[in-house]
Design an enzyme around this catalytic site. Sequence first.
Site, PDB file in Angstrom:
ATOM      1  N   ASP A  93       0.863  -1.167   0.000  1.00 55.67           N
ATOM      2  CA  ASP A  93       0.000   0.000   0.000  1.00 55.67           C
ATOM      3  C   ASP A  93       0.908   1.228   0.000  1.00 55.67           C
ATOM      4  O   ASP A  93       2.077   1.151   0.377  1.00 55.67           O
ATOM      5  CB  ASP A  93      -0.890  -0.033   1.244  1.00 55.67           C
ATOM      6  N   THR A 126      -0.029   4.694   1.324  1.00 56.50           N
ATOM      7  CA  THR A 126      -0.161   5.485   2.533  1.00 56.50           C
ATOM      8  C   THR A 126       0.093   4.632   3.768  1.00 56.50           C
ATOM      9  O   THR A 126      -0.543   3.599   3.973  1.00 56.50           O
ATOM     10  CB  THR A 126      -1.568   6.105   2.617  1.00 56.50           C
ATOM     11  N   ASP A 170      -1.711  -1.048   6.412  1.00 59.71           N
ATOM     12  CA  ASP A 170      -1.857  -0.492   7.752  1.00 59.71           C
ATOM     13  C   ASP A 170      -3.289  -0.103   8.075  1.00 59.71           C
ATOM     14  O   ASP A 170      -3.647   0.063   9.227  1.00 59.71           O
ATOM     15  CB  ASP A 170      -0.957   0.734   7.926  1.00 59.71           C
TER      16      ASP A 170
END
Length: 850
Positions: A304, A306, A553
Amino acid sequence: MVQTVDPAPATLQGLSAAEVAQRRAQGQGYVTPPDAGRSYRQIIRDNLLTFINNLLFGLGLVLVLLGRPVDALLSVGVILVNVAVGIFQEIRAKRLLDQIALLNRPKVVVVREGQEQQIEPEELVIGDVIRIGAGDQVIVDGSVLSSSAMEMDESLLTGESDLIKKQAGDPLYSGSFCVNGSGFFVAESVGANSLAGQIMAGAKAERKRLTPLQQEVNIALRVILVVALVIAIIITVETVVTGGTFSRIIENLVVVVGLVPNTLFLAIVVAYSLGAVRLAGKGALVQQSNAIESLSNVDTFCVDKTGTLTTNRMQVHAIHPFGIDDATLGTLLGDFVVSFGSMNKTSEAIQRAYGGTPRPVITEIPFSSARKWSAVIVDEAPMRGMYVLGAPEMLRGALGSVPAAMQPQIDAAAAEGLRVLLFAHHPDVAPASETGDAAHLPTPLTPLGIVSISDELRPEARTILTTFRESGVEVKIISGDNPVTVKALAMQAGFDPEAQIISGPELEQIADEDKFTRTIMQTSVFGRITPQQKEQIVRTLRSQGRYVAMTGDGVNDVLSLKQADLAIAMQSGSQATRSVADIVLLNDSFAVIPEAVQEGQRIINGMLDILSLFLARVFYTALLLLSIGVFMSVRQSALIALLAGGLPSFALAYWARPGRIPRGKLLPRLFHFVVPAALLVALFGILVLGVYVFPVYQALEQVTDEAVREQLITQQLPYAAMVMFCFLIFATSFLIVFVEPPTPFWVGGTVLAGDWRPTLLAVATVVIFGLILYVPPFRAIYDLPFVQPQDLAIAFMASVVWMFTVRWVWRMRVLDRMLGFNLSPQSQGDPLVPAPDYAAPEQPAAAGQG
């Protein structure tokens, strides 16, 4: 530990300190659910009471009943030593990992006496009012008190990934997690035995997948079990037909069952435990025991953007108003974000830049990773109407007139790697009928301005991407941001500027399954991707034979993490993400990943060495048993199991070295080492036996005295078998050197290691055997006849000749050529022959990475 967070809503007071103490005294406190890992009891049980161990324990008991306790003790003694070492190592690792895991536990925010407090889970009691927001996982059953457009994912409980809207009075179950919105609920069942708690206890077990190493060890063990079963039947029938006693049958069965390498899985567990302990000290918590070894098999790494490539420390870079001034746009943005019941990193960045005054909200539509926008409806001047903040692509269809400067500004910001959001307005103040993923936008929206958000690239991102690329691991970046933004940011970290990109809406338009698969395989940057599309991408990669690692996250990463072969989460990520991860990066740093890969390589290399020794011993023993029958006693079988199995397996696991692992199956590479070694050991063993047996049979033909014949049979034939037994010990010691060659001279079946410790272990094995052979008390324990030094020298010289012969067979690839295979160490990096690079997986021609 109690930490005050914020004042709670005026309508929620929660319990008082006295009520909490009273309920805890009544046994209504939270009970910690069972650890997802193995308990101490399970560790002891799983190490001690395996099928093979139980079988050997049973046979040992029969030997005791037959009056042979020493035989029974020695037959199970090696097992008990191996089990004791394994239990010690695993418990030591568990204690350390449990201490580290305490630091990674989720905290709970409760309302007590009108104040929000952050507490440990075990401080909860029935009746506590708990706050929950996006990314938080529910750890107790309860009922919703208030909901601010709260949507829950209960897929860990039901298997369905559809979001469930929750209103006041609706039940919440432990194991579910909040995806959108926020709210408060009251704890009603805090025991680990609640129905939802029991379902959740198995949630991690559902994620367990066998690694390639474990799969191939399973195959090898099944083959060995079948071989042992066939040999046991043949030898038992032969013993019965020839009039053998029941005691002899049991003794033969103990020897045959000893073929099964019962310590093999134990060695794997110890290797996993040692690797987990090493990584824990470097900032990675291993939550699935096989995750480290699994990481070394990864050929596709999905990340990912971000919070993974970036630090998730966002700040407003610039704003561009349309039809209003900068100050007005900043004020509206600030009021907009603080009017929500919960905030994310983007809204926090806007609040830091512009402050804000909360407005009375009629309807709140929280941000959703699926629709990529959020909205509030306010019926109060000066902020009346519906205000929307989201991805420009997702709002474009609802816009009325579009300012000429808008698209160039969006493109320019995206090209710099900035997150770009469009802020728009509609005068309608009617409450929205839908606040979930199906919420729709009124038309026409009036664009008020765009805001660009910057994020900090992780300092180790460039090094990690470069390391993966050089190791032949393809990196795919999957994000909810604009694909141009994602690629621009990735290029700052050294990503391939020619990488192909695609957006979620474009991907959604591909109806043909083959074309969809080709697109996934050839694309390296995915933008505006929904959580469901992330999951679909990972599933597609795995269907094409890729071994996929996924990092994330946020709560939007949970579905794809569950689908991946290996799930990696950040410690600062959501509770839901950490709960399904195989590895948690405690310091949010990717710097530990290369070291984790090395640990995985260490485990695989160590297990390859151990498997090579085990399988070679099993198959040469099986060949000899089928050729000449049972040639050693129970005690001698225990001795060779100790010297050729138990001691080397733990030492090689502990000394295992990292190093690049050739792609492909492990068993074919083991075949190259094991088959020539086992065939030649059996052949040379029969020749050594023949040298001593042939004169005995010649003498038997000429001797008619029964006493002399009995002496020849009962003394000379066992002596001949003992000389062959000595040869087997010497040959197995040479095998220890061959699996980890210290110099190029010893290279043949495996690659050059340069480590002298296994060679010293081999020498120690011979020395120990010599002491046992020539120290009478030790010799008596293992039922060994005295061997004349000249006969021992003959056995050793035979092993030296065998050593040169097997090395020549390996180097000349004799067996490989006969069978038409290419399984030699040339494909593993033999320093004697130029080796092709097997590290990089075969990539599609149009792939953007590699």
